[in-house]
Design a protein around this motif. Structure first.
Motif, PDB file in Angstrom:
ATOM      1  N   GLU A  41       0.820  -1.218   0.000  1.00 43.80           N
ATOM      2  CA  GLU A  41       0.000   0.000   0.000  1.00 43.80           C
ATOM      3  C   GLU A  41       0.855   1.270   0.000  1.00 43.80           C
ATOM      4  O   GLU A  41       0.538   2.238  -0.686  1.00 43.80           O
ATOM      5  CB  GLU A  41      -0.948   0.014   1.197  1.00 43.80           C
ATOM      6  N   ILE A  45       0.776   4.083  -2.932  1.00 41.26           N
ATOM      7  CA  ILE A  45       0.598   5.522  -2.694  1.00 41.26           C
ATOM      8  C   ILE A  45       1.742   6.306  -3.330  1.00 41.26           C
ATOM      9  O   ILE A  45       1.538   7.346  -3.964  1.00 41.26           O
ATOM     10  CB  ILE A  45       0.487   5.806  -1.179  1.00 41.26           C
ATOM     11  N   ARG A 115      -4.838  -2.086   6.939  1.00 41.73           N
ATOM     12  CA  ARG A 115      -5.488  -1.052   6.120  1.00 41.73           C
ATOM     13  C   ARG A 115      -5.759   0.201   6.968  1.00 41.73           C
ATOM     14  O   ARG A 115      -5.520   1.324   6.534  1.00 41.73           O
ATOM     15  CB  ARG A 115      -6.795  -1.566   5.519  1.00 41.73           C
ATOM     16  N   VAL A 116      -6.231   0.015   8.187  1.00 35.62           N
ATOM     17  CA  VAL A 116      -6.518   1.140   9.077  1.00 35.62           C
ATOM     18  C   VAL A 116      -5.235   1.901   9.400  1.00 35.62           C
ATOM     19  O   VAL A 116      -5.216   3.137   9.406  1.00 35.62           O
ATOM     20  CB  VAL A 116      -7.213   0.646  10.369  1.00 35.62           C
ATOM     21  N   GLN A 119      -4.200   3.889   6.257  1.00 41.43           N
ATOM     22  CA  GLN A 119      -5.131   5.002   6.051  1.00 41.43           C
ATOM     23  C   GLN A 119      -4.860   6.122   7.046  1.00 41.43           C
ATOM     24  O   GLN A 119      -4.882   7.295   6.687  1.00 41.43           O
ATOM     25  CB  GLN A 119      -6.577   4.528   6.174  1.00 41.43           C
ATOM     26  N   GLY A 120      -4.610   5.753   8.293  1.00 41.85           N
ATOM     27  CA  GLY A 120      -4.291   6.765   9.301  1.00 41.85           C
ATOM     28  C   GLY A 120      -3.034   7.537   8.944  1.00 41.85           C
ATOM     29  O   GLY A 120      -3.000   8.769   9.031  1.00 41.85           O
ATOM     30  N   SER A 122      -1.742   7.927   5.970  1.00 45.24           N
ATOM     31  CA  SER A 122      -1.925   8.706   4.741  1.00 45.24           C
ATOM     32  C   SER A 122      -2.798   9.938   4.965  1.00 45.24           C
ATOM     33  O   SER A 122      -2.786  10.866   4.152  1.00 45.24           O
ATOM     34  CB  SER A 122      -2.498   7.827   3.627  1.00 45.24           C
ATOM     35  N   GLN A 123      -3.537   9.984   6.076  1.00 47.73           N
ATOM     36  CA  GLN A 123      -4.365  11.156   6.386  1.00 47.73           C
ATOM     37  C   GLN A 123      -3.696  12.105   7.375  1.00 47.73           C
ATOM     38  O   GLN A 123      -4.271  13.133   7.733  1.00 47.73           O
ATOM     39  CB  GLN A 123      -5.716  10.690   6.929  1.00 47.73           C
TER      40      GLN A 123
END
Length: 160
Positions: A41, A45, A115-116, A119-120, A122-123
């Motif tokens: 992942e 990105i 995944r979580v 995502q964290g 990347s935010q």
């Protein structure tokens, strides 16, 4: 052994690694499913932004796994380990200078924990800076689950 017999041997070893279904990317490091997801992942990105793929580094994986294990054992989330060593001391004791490095850590207990975590990161502007830093060329990922089911992630980024 001539080059004619070495090449098939190398190809056979490569095929074995792929056929076993175990993701072996560099050196002797074998990634578990969560670690492989993080690596894939993060590289996806980076690719979306036109950046090069990060190469897996065995030594960085060992450092990342050790830190995730320490956080899991003592139940904390930090860039400083339980002995008070910050990120630069943990990495600097094992990687030859000069280098440029960064670290992302995360903890959660969701079924899709990897995944979580990604995502964290990347935010979060600071974590995303590590992911998208064009100077980073290598990475190590370590994921450990503690007895309560919390999943601890460490990803280290390295550039020279």
């Amino acid at each position: 052994m001539s080059w004619r017999t070495q090449i098939p041997t190398l190809l056979f070893a490569t095929l074995l690694a792929i056929q076993d279904g175990v993701p072996t990317i560099a050196g002797d490091t074998t990634l578990d499913q969560r670690e492989q997801f993080v690596l894939s992942e993060i590289n996806r990105i980076r690719a979306e932004q036109g950046l090069s793929q990060l190469r897996l580094n065995d030594q960085l994986c060992a450092i990342a796994r050790s830190h995730s294990s320490n956080m899991a054992e003592y139940g904390y989330l930090s860039h400083t380990d339980s002995l008070g060593r910050d990120f630069s001391k943990r990495v600097g004791s094992r990687i030859t200078a000069p280098y440029h490095a960064g670290e992302n850590v995360a903890r959660n207990n969701f079924p899709n924990s990897a995944r979580v975590a990604v995502q964290g990161w990347s935010q979060s502007p600071h974590h995303l800076n590590n992911i998208l830093n064009e100077n980073f060329a290598e990475t190590g990922v370590g994921v450990v689950v503690n007895s309560e089911g919390s999943v601890f992630f460490t990803q280290i980024f390295l550039g020279k």
